[in-house]
Write a protein that holds these residues in place. Structure first.
Motif, PDB file in Angstrom:
ATOM      1  N   ILE A   1       1.062  -1.166   0.006  1.00  0.00           N
ATOM      2  CA  ILE A   1      -0.110   0.010   0.111  1.00  0.00           C
ATOM      3  C   ILE A   1       0.951   1.046  -0.017  1.00  0.00           C
ATOM      4  CG2 ILE A   1      -1.777   1.268   1.436  1.00  0.00           C
ATOM      5  CD1 ILE A   1      -2.743  -1.398   2.220  1.00  0.00           C
ATOM      6  N   ALA A   2       0.907   1.965  -0.935  1.00  0.00           N
ATOM      7  CA  ALA A   2       1.657   3.181  -1.128  1.00  0.00           C
ATOM      8  C   ALA A   2       1.027   4.437  -0.700  1.00  0.00           C
ATOM      9  CB  ALA A   2       2.007   3.366  -2.885  1.00  0.00           C
ATOM     10  N   ALA A   3      -0.309   4.851  -0.904  1.00  0.00           N
ATOM     11  CA  ALA A   3      -1.039   5.692  -0.743  1.00  0.00           C
ATOM     12  C   ALA A   3      -2.622   5.627  -0.336  1.00  0.00           C
ATOM     13  CB  ALA A   3      -0.892   6.950  -1.741  1.00  0.00           C
ATOM     14  N   ILE A   4      -3.096   6.398   0.603  1.00  0.00           N
ATOM     15  CA  ILE A   4      -4.563   6.182   0.835  1.00  0.00           C
ATOM     16  C   ILE A   4      -5.125   7.722   0.797  1.00  0.00           C
ATOM     17  CG2 ILE A   4      -6.277   5.521   2.706  1.00  0.00           C
ATOM     18  CD1 ILE A   4      -3.938   3.803   3.745  1.00  0.00           C
ATOM     19  N   GLY A   5      -5.912   7.959   0.247  1.00  0.00           N
ATOM     20  CA  GLY A   5      -6.668   9.238   0.259  1.00  0.00           C
ATOM     21  C   GLY A   5      -7.715   9.682  -0.951  1.00  0.00           C
ATOM     22  N   THR A   6      -7.729  10.653  -1.560  1.00  0.00           N
ATOM     23  CA  THR A   6      -8.842  10.814  -2.466  1.00  0.00           C
ATOM     24  C   THR A   6      -8.047  11.485  -3.606  1.00  0.00           C
ATOM     25  OG1 THR A   6      -9.144  13.281  -1.214  1.00  0.00           O
ATOM     26  CG2 THR A   6     -10.943  11.120  -0.880  1.00  0.00           C
ATOM     27  N   GLY A   7      -8.662  11.178  -4.806  1.00  0.00           N
ATOM     28  CA  GLY A   7      -8.247  11.811  -6.099  1.00  0.00           C
ATOM     29  C   GLY A   7      -6.753  11.152  -6.361  1.00  0.00           C
ATOM     30  N   LEU A   8      -6.586  10.057  -6.033  1.00  0.00           N
ATOM     31  CA  LEU A   8      -5.120   9.600  -6.202  1.00  0.00           C
ATOM     32  C   LEU A   8      -4.817   9.309  -7.866  1.00  0.00           C
ATOM     33  CD1 LEU A   8      -4.641   7.232  -3.078  1.00  0.00           C
ATOM     34  CD2 LEU A   8      -3.642   9.571  -3.428  1.00  0.00           C
ATOM     35  N   ALA A   9      -3.658   9.591  -8.245  1.00  0.00           N
ATOM     36  CA  ALA A   9      -3.359   9.201  -9.597  1.00  0.00           C
ATOM     37  C   ALA A   9      -2.945   7.827  -9.743  1.00  0.00           C
ATOM     38  CB  ALA A   9      -2.154  10.073 -10.082  1.00  0.00           C
ATOM     39  N   ALA A  10      -3.703   7.175 -10.756  1.00  0.00           N
ATOM     40  CA  ALA A  10      -3.350   5.870 -10.975  1.00  0.00           C
ATOM     41  C   ALA A  10      -1.936   5.411 -11.552  1.00  0.00           C
ATOM     42  CB  ALA A  10      -4.170   5.050 -11.868  1.00  0.00           C
ATOM     43  N   GLY A  11      -1.550   6.379 -12.461  1.00  0.00           N
ATOM     44  CA  GLY A  11      -0.219   6.058 -13.250  1.00  0.00           C
ATOM     45  C   GLY A  11      -0.785   4.985 -14.291  1.00  0.00           C
ATOM     46  N   ASN A  12       0.331   4.004 -14.091  1.00  0.00           N
ATOM     47  CA  ASN A  12      -0.102   3.045 -15.116  1.00  0.00           C
ATOM     48  C   ASN A  12      -0.858   1.745 -14.473  1.00  0.00           C
ATOM     49  OD1 ASN A  12       1.330   3.920 -17.239  1.00  0.00           O
ATOM     50  ND2 ASN A  12       3.503   3.356 -16.434  1.00  0.00           N
ATOM     51  N   ALA A  13      -1.264   1.791 -13.417  1.00  0.00           N
ATOM     52  CA  ALA A  13      -1.837   0.863 -12.634  1.00  0.00           C
ATOM     53  C   ALA A  13      -3.257   0.630 -12.750  1.00  0.00           C
ATOM     54  CB  ALA A  13      -1.829   1.142 -10.817  1.00  0.00           C
ATOM     55  N   PRO A  14      -3.848  -0.542 -13.149  1.00  0.00           N
ATOM     56  CA  PRO A  14      -5.146  -0.655 -13.358  1.00  0.00           C
ATOM     57  C   PRO A  14      -6.040  -0.230 -12.210  1.00  0.00           C
ATOM     58  CG  PRO A  14      -4.112  -2.876 -12.586  1.00  0.00           C
ATOM     59  CD  PRO A  14      -2.930  -1.858 -12.948  1.00  0.00           C
TER      60      PRO A  14
END
Length: 422
Positions: free
Chosen positions: A47-60
């Motif tokens: 788990i790298a981040a927990i929040g709102t409006g997080l950027a997915a990058g190349n992640a599904p």
């Protein structure tokens, strides 16, 4: 499930993945509590981040649509992977019996049940599709054994062969262990003190009265010096009180398993900082050690400040999914909901020495996660997706395959023939 994925899961070499779960009701099982409309970002299986409006990058990206997201749940103390069919002895590896009677008793704490764990057991996916991601393998007792069953450890249902975290020692006391100690619970304390004398060299290793091998002495020295957790199956309030006193005097770090009458001595358990693994469905006396059984046991223990987790009595391995019912039943009888969830996640993880890796949704933790259709403590809801290290686990098991085979729609074929068009 593809053949390649099956092999990866079985070998434990499947790679961790990236993932973004968006817009979930995140039950963190941590001090942050429940977070509404929240994203969870996974990088390399953590788990790298927990929040709102997080950027997915190349992640599904998975849209949770506001549904509950929890850590993968604890299955209790089970024999999953070390017992396949209880009636077939060749598939049961959870107990050790070397002596035919008390006079021949050999105490072998060095016995480590995790060395028999089979990650390809059909019980693993059966539990996993129900949101269960890990268990504590317990070393049991039987005739010809001793009150010390041996060692167990935590295994994750990700296909890995090896246990993680520290080992725990399993001991059975009270009425459940009387037949392993000369048919007297009083003898249990005599035996335990003799073992301590052996570990500390007060009884020579070559004494005809010695019960331990050199390896056994070395193993017990770890646990009887405060360096490892000893899980004690025990029920009666008087026995629990005596155990707390014994453990304090001899510097032994214990946890209680069962503790049906634990509520009677809850303040003493809390003061000792001892966690308890209860069966929250034990509401009636099953024997004379459980006269004080009550469905409010978990709630009363928690109210006194005890860390409460859950574990089933009986056939826990084949019914691991029912542990959610235990927690839900405890909540229905007064345990706060958040404490019920913690009892399936963060409490067992911290109590069993793996809390830095799993048991909560927090930055740095393994991304072992479950998305639910609704309240995870309500058996009317189910797991819709399980992730291990960020990898989506196929939501199939031997049971779902049999269901699909025998409950297909009328397709003009004999029963049990699958419809190839689906």
């Amino acid at each position: 499930m593809t053949a390649a994925l099956v092999l990866l899961l079985a070998s434990g070499v499947a790679t961790a993945q990236d993932l973004l779960i968006r817009n979930a009701t995140v039950h963190t099982a941590s001090a942050r509590g429940t977070l509404q409309a929240t994203d969870v970002l996974v990088k390399d299986g953590r788990i790298a981040a927990i929040g709102t409006g997080l950027a997915a990058g190349n992640a599904p990206v998975v849209d949770a649509q506001g549904k509950p997201l929890t850590p993968a749940m604890f299955g209790g103390i089970t024999d999953i992977g070390v017992e396949e069919i209880s009636g077939e002895s060749a598939t049961v590896d959870n107990t050790l019996a070397l002596g035919a009677n008390a006079a021949d008793m050999q105490v072998r704490p060095e016995f480590d049940v995790t060395l028999a764990y089979n990650p390809e057991s059909v019980l693993v996916p059966v539990a996993r599709v129900e949101g269960i991601g890990w268990t504590m393998l317990g070393a049991g007792t039987r005739a010809g054994g001793s009150i010390i069953g041996g060692q167990g450890g935590v295994v994750r249902f990700d296909g890995s062969l090896d246990a993680i975290g520290p080992r725990a020692l399993f001991v059975t006391l009270g009425g459940d262990g009387a037949n392993l100690s000369g048919n007297s619970r009083a003898a249990q304390w005599m035996l335990l003190d003799q073992l301590i004398d052996e570990v500390r060299g007060r009884i020579p290793a070559d004494s005809k009265f010695a019960l331990l091998t050199p390896a056994g002495r070395s193993t017990l020295a770890t646990y009887f010096g405060g360096g490892g957790r000893v899980l004690v199956r025990i029920q009666r309030a008087a026995d629990i009180t005596r155990l707390l006193r014994w453990a304090r005097q001899r510097n032994v770090q214990i946890a209680l398993v069962g503790a049906v009458e634990g509520w009677k001595v809850a303040p003493q358990i809390a003061a000792a900082g001892v966690p308890v693994f209860v069966d929250a469905l034990a509401g009636l006396p099953a024997d004379f050690d459980q006269i004080g059984a009550t469905l409010e046991n978990a709630a009363r223990l928690h109210a006194a400040g005890v860390r409460v987790s859950f574990s089933q009595a009986g056939d826990a391995s084949h019914n691991a999914r029912k542990i959610r019912q235990l927690a839900g039943n405890a909540v229905a009888n007064g345990l706060p909901w958040e404490a019920g969830l913690a009892g399936l996640t963060s409490v067992p993880a911290s109590s069993l020495g793996v809390g830095t890796q799993m048991g909560s949704i927090a930055i740095g933790q393994r991304a072992d996660l479950v998305l639910w259709t609704g309240d995870p403590l309500d058996v009317g809801h189910v797991a819709s997706q399980v992730w291990m290290d960020g990898r989506a686990i196929p939501m199939r098991s031997r049971q779902t395959e049999l269901r699909d085979r025998y409950l297909h729609r009328d397709n003009g074929l004999p029963r049990a023939y699958p419809d190839s068009s689906r």
